[in-house]
Design an enzyme around this catalytic site. Structure first.
Site, PDB file in Angstrom:
ATOM      1  N   ALA A 128     -76.316  16.686  -5.968  1.00 15.91           N
ATOM      2  CA  ALA A 128     -77.045  16.585  -4.614  1.00 15.91           C
ATOM      3  C   ALA A 128     -77.198  15.102  -4.123  1.00 15.91           C
ATOM      4  O   ALA A 128     -77.294  14.960  -3.011  1.00 15.91           O
ATOM      5  CB  ALA A 128     -78.370  17.364  -4.710  1.00 15.91           C
TER       6      ALA A 128
ATOM      7  N   GLY B  69     -74.334  13.359  -4.480  1.00 10.53           N
ATOM      8  CA  GLY B  69     -72.856  13.269  -3.946  1.00 10.53           C
ATOM      9  C   GLY B  69     -72.489  13.392  -2.544  1.00 10.53           C
ATOM     10  O   GLY B  69     -73.361  13.787  -1.914  1.00 10.53           O
TER      11      GLY B  69
ATOM     12  N   ARG C 281     -56.075  17.338 -19.329  1.00  7.85           N
ATOM     13  CA  ARG C 281     -56.738  18.404 -19.233  1.00  7.85           C
ATOM     14  C   ARG C 281     -58.058  19.099 -19.915  1.00  7.85           C
ATOM     15  O   ARG C 281     -58.835  19.497 -19.473  1.00  7.85           O
ATOM     16  CB  ARG C 281     -55.733  19.743 -18.534  1.00  7.85           C
ATOM     17  CG  ARG C 281     -56.313  20.542 -17.728  1.00  7.85           C
ATOM     18  CD  ARG C 281     -55.433  21.686 -17.551  1.00  7.85           C
ATOM     19  NE  ARG C 281     -54.873  22.553 -18.622  1.00  7.85           N
ATOM     20  CZ  ARG C 281     -54.562  23.740 -18.787  1.00  7.85           C
ATOM     21  NH1 ARG C 281     -54.066  24.252 -17.772  1.00  7.85           N
ATOM     22  NH2 ARG C 281     -53.992  24.223 -20.033  1.00  7.85           N
TER      23      ARG C 281
ATOM     24  N   GLN D 130     -75.986  24.440 -17.718  1.00 11.09           N
ATOM     25  CA  GLN D 130     -76.595  25.000 -16.367  1.00 11.09           C
ATOM     26  C   GLN D 130     -76.504  26.506 -16.325  1.00 11.09           C
ATOM     27  O   GLN D 130     -77.397  27.048 -16.004  1.00 11.09           O
ATOM     28  CB  GLN D 130     -75.621  24.364 -15.402  1.00 11.09           C
ATOM     29  CG  GLN D 130     -75.956  22.846 -14.853  1.00 11.09           C
ATOM     30  CD  GLN D 130     -75.120  22.576 -13.768  1.00 11.09           C
ATOM     31  OE1 GLN D 130     -74.510  23.323 -13.180  1.00 11.09           O
ATOM     32  NE2 GLN D 130     -75.264  21.068 -13.774  1.00 11.09           N
TER      33      GLN D 130
ATOM     34  N   GLY E  39     -67.844  22.509  -7.900  1.00 12.89           N
ATOM     35  CA  GLY E  39     -67.207  21.551  -8.796  1.00 12.89           C
ATOM     36  C   GLY E  39     -66.044  21.925  -9.663  1.00 12.89           C
ATOM     37  O   GLY E  39     -66.255  22.736 -10.125  1.00 12.89           O
ATOM     38  N   ASN E  40     -64.955  20.915  -9.541  1.00  9.51           N
ATOM     39  CA  ASN E  40     -63.660  21.354 -10.138  1.00  9.51           C
ATOM     40  C   ASN E  40     -63.755  21.118 -11.663  1.00  9.51           C
ATOM     41  O   ASN E  40     -64.368  20.484 -11.968  1.00  9.51           O
ATOM     42  CB  ASN E  40     -62.618  20.914  -9.447  1.00  9.51           C
ATOM     43  CG  ASN E  40     -62.330  21.325  -8.175  1.00  9.51           C
ATOM     44  OD1 ASN E  40     -61.962  22.464  -8.201  1.00  9.51           O
ATOM     45  ND2 ASN E  40     -62.085  20.891  -7.103  1.00  9.51           N
TER      46      ASN E  40
ATOM     47  N   ASP F 118     -60.049  27.031   0.872  1.00  8.80           N
ATOM     48  CA  ASP F 118     -58.563  27.325   0.904  1.00  8.80           C
ATOM     49  C   ASP F 118     -58.434  28.385   1.889  1.00  8.80           C
ATOM     50  O   ASP F 118     -57.305  28.200   2.761  1.00  8.80           O
ATOM     51  CB  ASP F 118     -58.230  27.698  -0.367  1.00  8.80           C
ATOM     52  CG  ASP F 118     -58.587  26.667  -1.556  1.00  8.80           C
ATOM     53  OD1 ASP F 118     -58.114  25.504  -1.483  1.00  8.80           O
ATOM     54  OD2 ASP F 118     -59.294  27.161  -2.406  1.00  8.80           O
TER      55      ASP F 118
ATOM     56  N   ARG G 161     -58.524  26.962   5.394  1.00 11.01           N
ATOM     57  CA  ARG G 161     -57.342  26.175   5.698  1.00 11.01           C
ATOM     58  C   ARG G 161     -56.143  27.073   5.737  1.00 11.01           C
ATOM     59  O   ARG G 161     -55.396  26.618   7.053  1.00 11.01           O
ATOM     60  CB  ARG G 161     -56.905  25.465   4.501  1.00 11.01           C
ATOM     61  CG  ARG G 161     -57.778  24.261   4.042  1.00 11.01           C
ATOM     62  CD  ARG G 161     -57.745  23.605   2.865  1.00 11.01           C
ATOM     63  NE  ARG G 161     -58.711  22.436   2.473  1.00 11.01           N
ATOM     64  CZ  ARG G 161     -58.639  21.723   1.196  1.00 11.01           C
ATOM     65  NH1 ARG G 161     -57.922  22.465   0.317  1.00 11.01           N
ATOM     66  NH2 ARG G 161     -59.588  20.719   1.186  1.00 11.01           N
TER      67      ARG G 161
ATOM     68  N   HIS H 183     -58.353  27.984  -7.743  1.00 16.54           N
ATOM     69  CA  HIS H 183     -58.497  26.879  -6.860  1.00 16.54           C
ATOM     70  C   HIS H 183     -57.962  25.873  -7.377  1.00 16.54           C
ATOM     71  O   HIS H 183     -58.556  24.866  -8.018  1.00 16.54           O
ATOM     72  CB  HIS H 183     -59.968  26.717  -6.550  1.00 16.54           C
ATOM     73  CG  HIS H 183     -60.195  25.470  -5.730  1.00 16.54           C
ATOM     74  ND1 HIS H 183     -60.111  25.265  -4.340  1.00 16.54           N
ATOM     75  CD2 HIS H 183     -60.810  24.170  -5.990  1.00 16.54           C
ATOM     76  CE1 HIS H 183     -60.187  24.258  -4.054  1.00 16.54           C
ATOM     77  NE2 HIS H 183     -60.548  23.413  -4.808  1.00 16.54           N
TER      78      HIS H 183
HETATM   79  P1  NAI Z   1     -69.185  13.236  -5.728  1.00  8.74           P
HETATM   80  O1  NAI Z   1     -68.387  12.411  -6.770  1.00  8.74           O
HETATM   81  O2  NAI Z   1     -69.359  12.466  -4.225  1.00  8.74           O
HETATM   82  O3  NAI Z   1     -70.384  13.831  -6.142  1.00  8.74           O
HETATM   83  C1  NAI Z   1     -70.674  14.502  -7.332  1.00  8.74           C
HETATM   84  C2  NAI Z   1     -72.016  14.354  -7.698  1.00  8.74           C
HETATM   85  O4  NAI Z   1     -72.350  15.148  -8.772  1.00  8.74           O
HETATM   86  C3  NAI Z   1     -72.350  13.064  -8.160  1.00  8.74           C
HETATM   87  O5  NAI Z   1     -73.652  12.830  -7.397  1.00  8.74           O
HETATM   88  C4  NAI Z   1     -72.599  13.110  -9.508  1.00  8.74           C
HETATM   89  O6  NAI Z   1     -73.592  11.972 -10.053  1.00  8.74           O
HETATM   90  C5  NAI Z   1     -73.000  14.610  -9.533  1.00  8.74           C
HETATM   91  N1  NAI Z   1     -73.002  15.159 -11.126  1.00  8.74           N
HETATM   92  C6  NAI Z   1     -72.318  14.848 -12.123  1.00  8.74           C
HETATM   93  N2  NAI Z   1     -72.687  15.443 -13.202  1.00  8.74           N
HETATM   94  C7  NAI Z   1     -73.585  16.218 -12.765  1.00  8.74           C
HETATM   95  C8  NAI Z   1     -74.568  17.081 -13.646  1.00  8.74           C
HETATM   96  N3  NAI Z   1     -74.180  17.336 -14.949  1.00  8.74           N
HETATM   97  N4  NAI Z   1     -75.382  17.489 -13.031  1.00  8.74           N
HETATM   98  C9  NAI Z   1     -75.848  17.299 -11.861  1.00  8.74           C
HETATM   99  N5  NAI Z   1     -74.834  16.599 -10.942  1.00  8.74           N
HETATM  100  C10 NAI Z   1     -74.090  16.074 -11.449  1.00  8.74           C
HETATM  101  O7  NAI Z   1     -68.166  14.331  -5.490  1.00  8.74           O
HETATM  102  P2  NAI Z   1     -68.238  15.579  -4.091  1.00  8.74           P
HETATM  103  O8  NAI Z   1     -67.045  14.998  -3.194  1.00  8.74           O
HETATM  104  O9  NAI Z   1     -69.441  15.827  -3.619  1.00  8.74           O
HETATM  105  O10 NAI Z   1     -67.311  16.705  -4.795  1.00  8.74           O
HETATM  106  C11 NAI Z   1     -68.207  17.373  -6.054  1.00  8.74           C
HETATM  107  C12 NAI Z   1     -67.113  18.416  -6.490  1.00  8.74           C
HETATM  108  O11 NAI Z   1     -66.568  19.412  -5.660  1.00  8.74           O
HETATM  109  C13 NAI Z   1     -65.841  17.715  -7.292  1.00  8.74           C
HETATM  110  O12 NAI Z   1     -65.647  18.352  -8.306  1.00  8.74           O
HETATM  111  C14 NAI Z   1     -64.807  18.029  -6.119  1.00  8.74           C
HETATM  112  O13 NAI Z   1     -63.517  18.194  -7.036  1.00  8.74           O
HETATM  113  C15 NAI Z   1     -65.353  19.644  -5.917  1.00  8.74           C
HETATM  114  N6  NAI Z   1     -64.708  20.071  -4.708  1.00  8.74           N
HETATM  115  C16 NAI Z   1     -64.338  21.308  -4.663  1.00  8.74           C
HETATM  116  C17 NAI Z   1     -63.806  22.129  -3.497  1.00  8.74           C
HETATM  117  C18 NAI Z   1     -63.597  23.514  -3.446  1.00  8.74           C
HETATM  118  O14 NAI Z   1     -62.935  23.935  -2.528  1.00  8.74           O
HETATM  119  N7  NAI Z   1     -63.927  24.316  -4.620  1.00  8.74           N
HETATM  120  C19 NAI Z   1     -63.373  21.161  -2.346  1.00  8.74           C
HETATM  121  C20 NAI Z   1     -64.051  20.006  -2.537  1.00  8.74           C
HETATM  122  C21 NAI Z   1     -64.555  19.405  -3.485  1.00  8.74           C
END
Ligand code: NAI
Length: 331
Positions: A12, A14, A98, A112, A130-131, A159, A162, A187
């Site tokens: 949250a 992020g 990977r 979780q 999250g990926n 996707d 898009r 994805h």
């Molecule tokens: P970000 O790096 O800005 O934020 C991620 C946040 O998650 C950070 O605040 C971090 O501290 C937090 N975090 C890490 N481990 C955690 C945990 N164990 N518990 C709770 N929070 C935790 O990244 P952003 O841009 O917000 O992207 C988040 C994820 O979404 C990435 O994995 C990204 O690859 C994925 N993503 C997926 C898409 C999809 O279509 N499925 C599209 C765009 C992004």
């Protein structure tokens, strides 16, 4: 007035978190009659930033926002949760294999899943953003014992959107004219955005494209890679990953899942064995949401090209699953 709905958002503090929370608090997920409780989860290192986000949410004085709470413990964050947006994940860093990535994320999504099993509400719905999203959802579902597996889904709506946008542009129509686009598989770059059953204003999309000189090679060499690699393109052009569009897609995914009226879209969901995809793998399919549930759209006669593309992406899902299995993350 209906009772408040508790929404948990992980990651949250992020970027996507920042793009989604204000919209959730404004009532975009549940409409103007439903009070929202927001449970924000992030890691302890992000606690201060998270507090700042909570302060800004308070400063909006959203009429529908009943409460905002911040957590670093998933067990507390998921207590009574109805909708969970699992956005926080461990990104791939330089030199990371990977298996390392899957392992680091397994250590996030297994606890979780257990925390959701401990305390989530009976009508829990989970979308993993999250990926690697599909496999993270697989891990969370495995550890979410007692929760019906189908409540764990992963996001391929971005996707899907898009693909809609690319097809609308190529056919010079509005996205509202398009039906039947679907994302199949993982994805990831291996995903298969399919136009095989798509229509534009009721006419098969492939015919409309052909009339514009866009034949199968356009689909294979331009459309599919453009959709599958759009995330990388956004990073290149914008200088940062997709955030606003990802947050929007996540809201639409959850909103459509809860829809009473039928909606056709794409979601990554635990396979029922449909289209020969091994049961339990979290795979994107065309789905129909209705009455608060989704079902995989069955009975489509896939051509050889589609079958091969789906198979290739499912192979990748299996390889990810086998890796997390060998790491003991599905024990
Ligand atoms: P970000 O790096 O800005 O934020 C991620 C946040 O998650 C950070 O605040 C971090 O501290 C937090 N975090 C890490 N481990 C955690 C945990 N164990 N518990 C709770 N929070 C935790 O990244 P952003 O841009 O917000 O992207 C988040 C994820 O979404 C990435 O994995 C990204 O690859 C994925 N993503 C997926 C898409 C999809 O279509 N499925 C599209 C765009 C992004």
């Amino acid at each position: 007035k209906s009772s408040p709905v508790t929404i948990a958002v992980t990651g949250a503090a992020g970027n996507i978190g920042y793009a989604i929370l204000f919209r959730l608090a404004a009532g975009e997920l549940l409409g103007p009659d439903v009070q929202v409780r927001l449970n924000l989860l992030d890691i302890p290192d992000a606690a201060q930033a998270l507090e700042g986000v909570a302060m800004e949410l308070a400063d909006c004085a959203f009429p529908l926002l009943e409460s905002v709470n911040t957590f670093s413990d998933p067990v507390r964050a998921f207590d009574g949760v109805n909708c969970a947006f699992l956005i926080g994940a461990r990104p791939r860093t330089a030199g990371m294999e990977r298996a390392d990535l899957l392992s680091a994320n397994g250590e996030i999504f297994a606890p979780q899943g257990r925390a959701l099993a401990d305390g989530a509400a009976d009508d829990l719905r989970v979308v993993v953003v999250g990926n690697p999203a599909n496999t993270n959802a697989l891990i969370a579902a495995h550890h979410g014992r007692g929760i019906p597996r189908e409540r764990f889904t992963a996001l391929t709506r971005l996707d899907h959107n898009r693909a809609l946008a690319q097809l609308a542009q190529a056919t010079e129509t509005g996205v509202g004219e398009i039906e039947g686009v679907a994302i199949w598989g993982n994805h990831s770059a291996s995903q298969y955005p399919s136009l095989e059953f798509a229509t534009v204003a009721g006419v098969p999309a492939l015919e409309v494209l052909k009339a514009r000189g866009k034949d199968h090679s356009w689909v294979e060499d331009e459309f599919i890679p453009r959709v599958a690699q759009r995330g990388a393109e956004i990073i290149r052009v914008r200088g940062g990953s997709s955030v606003g569009s990802a947050a929007h897609a996540a809201i639409e995914h959850m909103r459509d899942w809860m829809s009473d009226e039928p909606v056709e879209t794409s979601m990554a969901v635990p396979s029922t064995g449909a289209y020969g995809v091994e049961e339990g793998l979290v795979c994107s399919f065309p789905v129909i949401c209705e009455g608060g549930e989704y079902r995989i759209r069955e009975g489509l006669e896939l051509g050889e090209f589609s079958k091969a593309r789906l198979r290739a992406s499912v192979e990748e899902l299996k390889a990810e699953r086998d890796t997390v299995l060998s790491l003991g993350l599905l024990a």
